[in-house]
Design an enzyme around this catalytic site. Structure first.
Site, PDB file in Angstrom:
ATOM      1  N   CYS A   1       0.840  -1.193   0.000  1.00 47.00           N
ATOM      2  CA  CYS A   1       0.000   0.000   0.000  1.00 47.00           C
ATOM      3  C   CYS A   1       0.876   1.245   0.000  1.00 47.00           C
ATOM      4  O   CYS A   1       2.082   1.162   0.216  1.00 47.00           O
ATOM      5  CB  CYS A   1      -0.868   0.049   1.254  1.00 47.00           C
TER       6      CYS A   1
ATOM      7  N   GLY B   1      -0.625   0.644  -5.036  1.00 46.03           N
ATOM      8  CA  GLY B   1      -1.911   0.005  -4.803  1.00 46.03           C
ATOM      9  C   GLY B   1      -2.975   0.589  -5.693  1.00 46.03           C
ATOM     10  O   GLY B   1      -3.176   1.810  -5.693  1.00 46.03           O
TER      11      GLY B   1
ATOM     12  N   ASN C   1       0.651   0.613   5.900  1.00 39.70           N
ATOM     13  CA  ASN C   1       1.287  -0.176   4.844  1.00 39.70           C
ATOM     14  C   ASN C   1       2.104  -1.258   5.533  1.00 39.70           C
ATOM     15  O   ASN C   1       2.952  -0.956   6.356  1.00 39.70           O
ATOM     16  CB  ASN C   1       2.200   0.741   4.014  1.00 39.70           C
ATOM     17  N   GLY C   2       1.848  -2.518   5.178  1.00 35.59           N
ATOM     18  CA  GLY C   2       2.610  -3.609   5.786  1.00 35.59           C
ATOM     19  C   GLY C   2       1.717  -4.773   6.161  1.00 35.59           C
ATOM     20  O   GLY C   2       0.589  -4.891   5.665  1.00 35.59           O
TER      21      GLY C   2
ATOM     22  N   TYR D   1      11.399  -4.046  -7.453  1.00 36.82           N
ATOM     23  CA  TYR D   1      10.178  -3.917  -8.238  1.00 36.82           C
ATOM     24  C   TYR D   1       9.240  -2.808  -7.780  1.00 36.82           C
ATOM     25  O   TYR D   1       8.675  -2.090  -8.585  1.00 36.82           O
ATOM     26  CB  TYR D   1       9.410  -5.244  -8.205  1.00 36.82           C
TER      27      TYR D   1
ATOM     28  N   THR E   1       9.649  -1.667 -15.292  1.00 36.43           N
ATOM     29  CA  THR E   1      10.612  -1.652 -14.179  1.00 36.43           C
ATOM     30  C   THR E   1      12.017  -2.001 -14.644  1.00 36.43           C
ATOM     31  O   THR E   1      12.999  -1.473 -14.155  1.00 36.43           O
ATOM     32  CB  THR E   1      10.176  -2.643 -13.079  1.00 36.43           C
TER      33      THR E   1
ATOM     34  N   ASP F   1      13.865  -9.048 -17.122  1.00 37.32           N
ATOM     35  CA  ASP F   1      12.784  -8.643 -16.219  1.00 37.32           C
ATOM     36  C   ASP F   1      13.365  -8.432 -14.830  1.00 37.32           C
ATOM     37  O   ASP F   1      14.437  -8.952 -14.515  1.00 37.32           O
ATOM     38  CB  ASP F   1      11.669  -9.692 -16.188  1.00 37.32           C
ATOM     39  N   ASP F   2      12.628  -7.681 -14.000  1.00 32.82           N
ATOM     40  CA  ASP F   2      13.141  -7.454 -12.637  1.00 32.82           C
ATOM     41  C   ASP F   2      13.030  -8.703 -11.790  1.00 32.82           C
ATOM     42  O   ASP F   2      13.848  -8.940 -10.909  1.00 32.82           O
ATOM     43  CB  ASP F   2      12.387  -6.279 -11.987  1.00 32.82           C
TER      44      ASP F   2
HETATM   45  P1  AMP Z   1       4.945 -13.638 -12.927  1.00 35.01           P
HETATM   46  O1  AMP Z   1       4.159 -13.826 -14.144  1.00 35.01           O
HETATM   47  O2  AMP Z   1       4.145 -14.003 -11.719  1.00 35.01           O
HETATM   48  O3  AMP Z   1       6.270 -14.319 -12.933  1.00 35.01           O
HETATM   49  O4  AMP Z   1       5.177 -12.085 -12.780  1.00 35.01           O
HETATM   50  C1  AMP Z   1       6.402 -11.517 -12.876  1.00 35.01           C
HETATM   51  C2  AMP Z   1       6.211 -10.054 -13.191  1.00 35.01           C
HETATM   52  O5  AMP Z   1       5.407  -9.431 -12.187  1.00 35.01           O
HETATM   53  C3  AMP Z   1       7.495  -9.318 -13.251  1.00 35.01           C
HETATM   54  O6  AMP Z   1       7.476  -8.685 -14.499  1.00 35.01           O
HETATM   55  C4  AMP Z   1       7.473  -8.296 -12.158  1.00 35.01           C
HETATM   56  O7  AMP Z   1       7.785  -7.050 -12.682  1.00 35.01           O
HETATM   57  C5  AMP Z   1       6.052  -8.288 -11.655  1.00 35.01           C
HETATM   58  N1  AMP Z   1       5.964  -8.412 -10.192  1.00 35.01           N
HETATM   59  C6  AMP Z   1       6.861  -8.865  -9.334  1.00 35.01           C
HETATM   60  N2  AMP Z   1       6.395  -8.839  -8.078  1.00 35.01           N
HETATM   61  C7  AMP Z   1       5.159  -8.345  -8.136  1.00 35.01           C
HETATM   62  C8  AMP Z   1       4.164  -8.041  -7.173  1.00 35.01           C
HETATM   63  N3  AMP Z   1       4.348  -8.274  -5.888  1.00 35.01           N
HETATM   64  N4  AMP Z   1       3.009  -7.522  -7.613  1.00 35.01           N
HETATM   65  C9  AMP Z   1       2.804  -7.305  -8.917  1.00 35.01           C
HETATM   66  N5  AMP Z   1       3.701  -7.581  -9.876  1.00 35.01           N
HETATM   67  C10 AMP Z   1       4.866  -8.084  -9.503  1.00 35.01           C
END
Ligand code: AMP
Length: 511
Positions: free
Chosen positions: A2, A28, A101-102, A264, A310, A372-373
């Protein structure tokens, strides 16, 4: 996850809080709320939706007053009922509103304490409502003491209440709250897991105004100058008339900021705990670039392509280190929500393609390195690799700027249950096969930590549990992880989403 904000101004704060929330919207997108105080009364507006949809002119006109708090919500468990939108409110003592937040990891236990010891009913499943009631209970206890001496509550009494709150809570929390007739109270958990920053500005009339927020970008956006991060365990009290008091309210505070903010979550133009998020990401790119160079020197990469947004800065840096072209080969549709927040795997799958599209010329006949991050469930990576192949890529390699995410997050970041994490119990080779890449490389945890720590060596340790499984609050056992698992797995989310739809239908029939 949040975003929170609180302002004590010398003129109405509604517009500034609104603007700050729009800047924190990435934290959020589920619900938003603002509470202000005017003439000794709370004014409130909260609802599900984006900031721009929740607040209309009529709401803003009602949100009068020179002091207020705001919140944007991203649920970390289950669905997002409007009843759980923040700020929350209790009428006694004084009237207190709170936004958080938390995630409290001993919320269950505290809920019992609230009922048995304080005779306080908690009406939602939100740990923020528990935190608010605990705070109210402890302020009440301080009031009993001041009543006996016939004095008014002083800042020191509020700090004593926060000290008691910190003694009883476990987990992560950054909090802003308003106490009618007194002021704004903000505090950060004793390990500093979730961010909180303090700023000030001088009004046109020469008054000093104060603001606290989750990220520095919110301060920048509305013209507040950063004073400093709120320290772990520290509380800030700003009186209605703008006097600032601060005090350390934890026994043994330690600095453990959540490393995922840098990977991220946070905006790149924010600085959290003296570490620029942008710089940290650039260093992640440098380190990963060098790792690729050393370990993958036989790789035949033609072009480096980020998965927006990101990882843009990270991928650019990798391309520079590898001396390869950087191309933005995917276009993002900005006008749909993040995929992660959509409950249920089926909806999530569809949404990746709605969100991103490939530019064929950047892929045709080329060996591409996608960056990707992070890889969470692997849904995004798998589909993006498919898209790259459909666009004509020859080979598709994949690099993640953070290590394998193997464990759930219990400190307020929305992560799926352990068995839905593609990295849970798997090594990179197997993950590579599952997402269909021709090669996969992850950042090491040491390099990730160094990338962040370099800017602030005072931080010896970060909160890194999603990568290591070590939970720094030391209260996380299998039973708690099973409980989290139950809240977060796809089945629970689908059921919660259906209940939400059913509730809405009942609501719509009634109105
Ligand atoms: P996934 O398809 O679940 O592997 O999603 C990975 C992607 O979601 C990456 O491109 C991240 O940038 C993003 N991501 C990582 N952590 C979160 C998070 N907590 N909430 C939303 N997106 C996320």
């Amino acid at each position: 996850m949040c975003g929170i904000v609180g302002i004590v101004g010398s003129t109405p704060v509604n517009q500034s809080i609104y603007d700050a929330l729009t800047v924190l919207q990435h934290r959020g997108q589920d619900a938003a709320g603002i509470v202000t105080i005017t003439d000794g009364k709370f004014k409130q507006r909260k609802a599900n939706g984006l900031v721009r949809d929740v607040f209309e002119l009529r709401h803003m006109q009602r949100l009068r007053g020179n002091i207020g708090i705001g919140h944007v919500r991203y649920p970390t468990a289950g669905s997002s009922s409007v009843a759980e939108a923040q700020p929350f409110y209790v009428n006694s003592p004084y009237g207190i509103a709170l936004a958080h937040n938390g995630n409290l990891t001993n919320a269950h236990e505290l809920k019992d304490v609230m009922l048995t010891k304080a005779r306080r009913h908690i009406n939602t499943t939100s740990d923020s409502e528990i935190l608010l009631n605990l705070l109210a209970f402890e302020i009440d206890n301080q009031l009993d003491k001041t009543d006996k001496t016939g004095t008014e509550m002083q800042p020191a009494d509020f700090f004593a209440a926060i000290r008691r709150v910190n003694e009883q809570t476990r987990g992560a929390y950054a909090v802003v709250s308003l106490v009618i007739g007194h002021g704004l109270l903000a505090f950060r958990d004793p390990k500093g897991i979730r961010p909180l920053i303090l700023g000030r500005r001088q009004s046109d009339t020469g008054h000093v105004e104060y603001m606290v927020a989750s990220e520095s970008v919110a301060l920048d956006a509305i013209g507040f100058e950063v004073m400093r991060d709120v320290a772990p365990g520290e509380a800030i009290f700003i009186t209605d008339d703008g006097q600032l008091y601060t005090e350390q309210c934890a026994e043994n505070p330690t600095y453990h900021p959540c490393i995922f903010e840098y990977v991220y979550f946070a905006r790149p133009d924010s600085t959290i705990d003296k570490i620029s998020v942008y710089d940290a990401r650039v260093r992640m790119g440098t380190k990963l670039g060098h790792k690729i160079k050393q370990q993958w020197d036989d790789l035949d990469i033609d072009v480096v392509i980020p998965i927006p947004e990101t990882s843009n800065d990270i991928a650019l840096q990798i391309a520079m280190i590898l001396d390869l072209p950087y191309r933005q080969g995917f276009v993002k549709n900005r006008y749909i929500g993040r995929t992660f927040i959509m409950p249920g795997q089926s909806q999530r799958r569809k949404s990746v393609r709605r969100k991103l599209n490939a530019i064929d010329v950047e892929f045709k006949g080329k060996n591409v390195l996608l960056v990707d991050d992070s890889i969470v469930r692997g849904t995004t990576s798998e589909q993006i690799i498919d898209m790259a192949r459909e666009a004509g890529a020859n080979k598709v390699y994949f690099a993640s700027a953070s290590p394998e995410i193997r464990f759930p997050n219990v400190y307020g970041i929305d992560m799926p249950s352990a068995n839905e994490l593609i990295g849970h119990g798997r090594e990179a080779d197997e993950i590579c096969q599952l997402i269909g890449a021709d090669g996969l490389i992850y950042q090491s945890i040491e390099d990730l930590i160094e990338a962040c720590q370099e800017a602030n060596p005072e931080i010896r340790e970060f909160e890194t549990s999603v990568f290591t499984g070590q939970y720094i609050t030391e209260d996380i056992d299998q039973q708690y992880l099973d409980y989290i698992d139950h809240l977060r797995n796809n089945d629970s989310k689908e059921i919660a989403a259906q209940e939400e739809v059913a509730n809405l239908e009942i609501y719509n029939e009634d109105h």
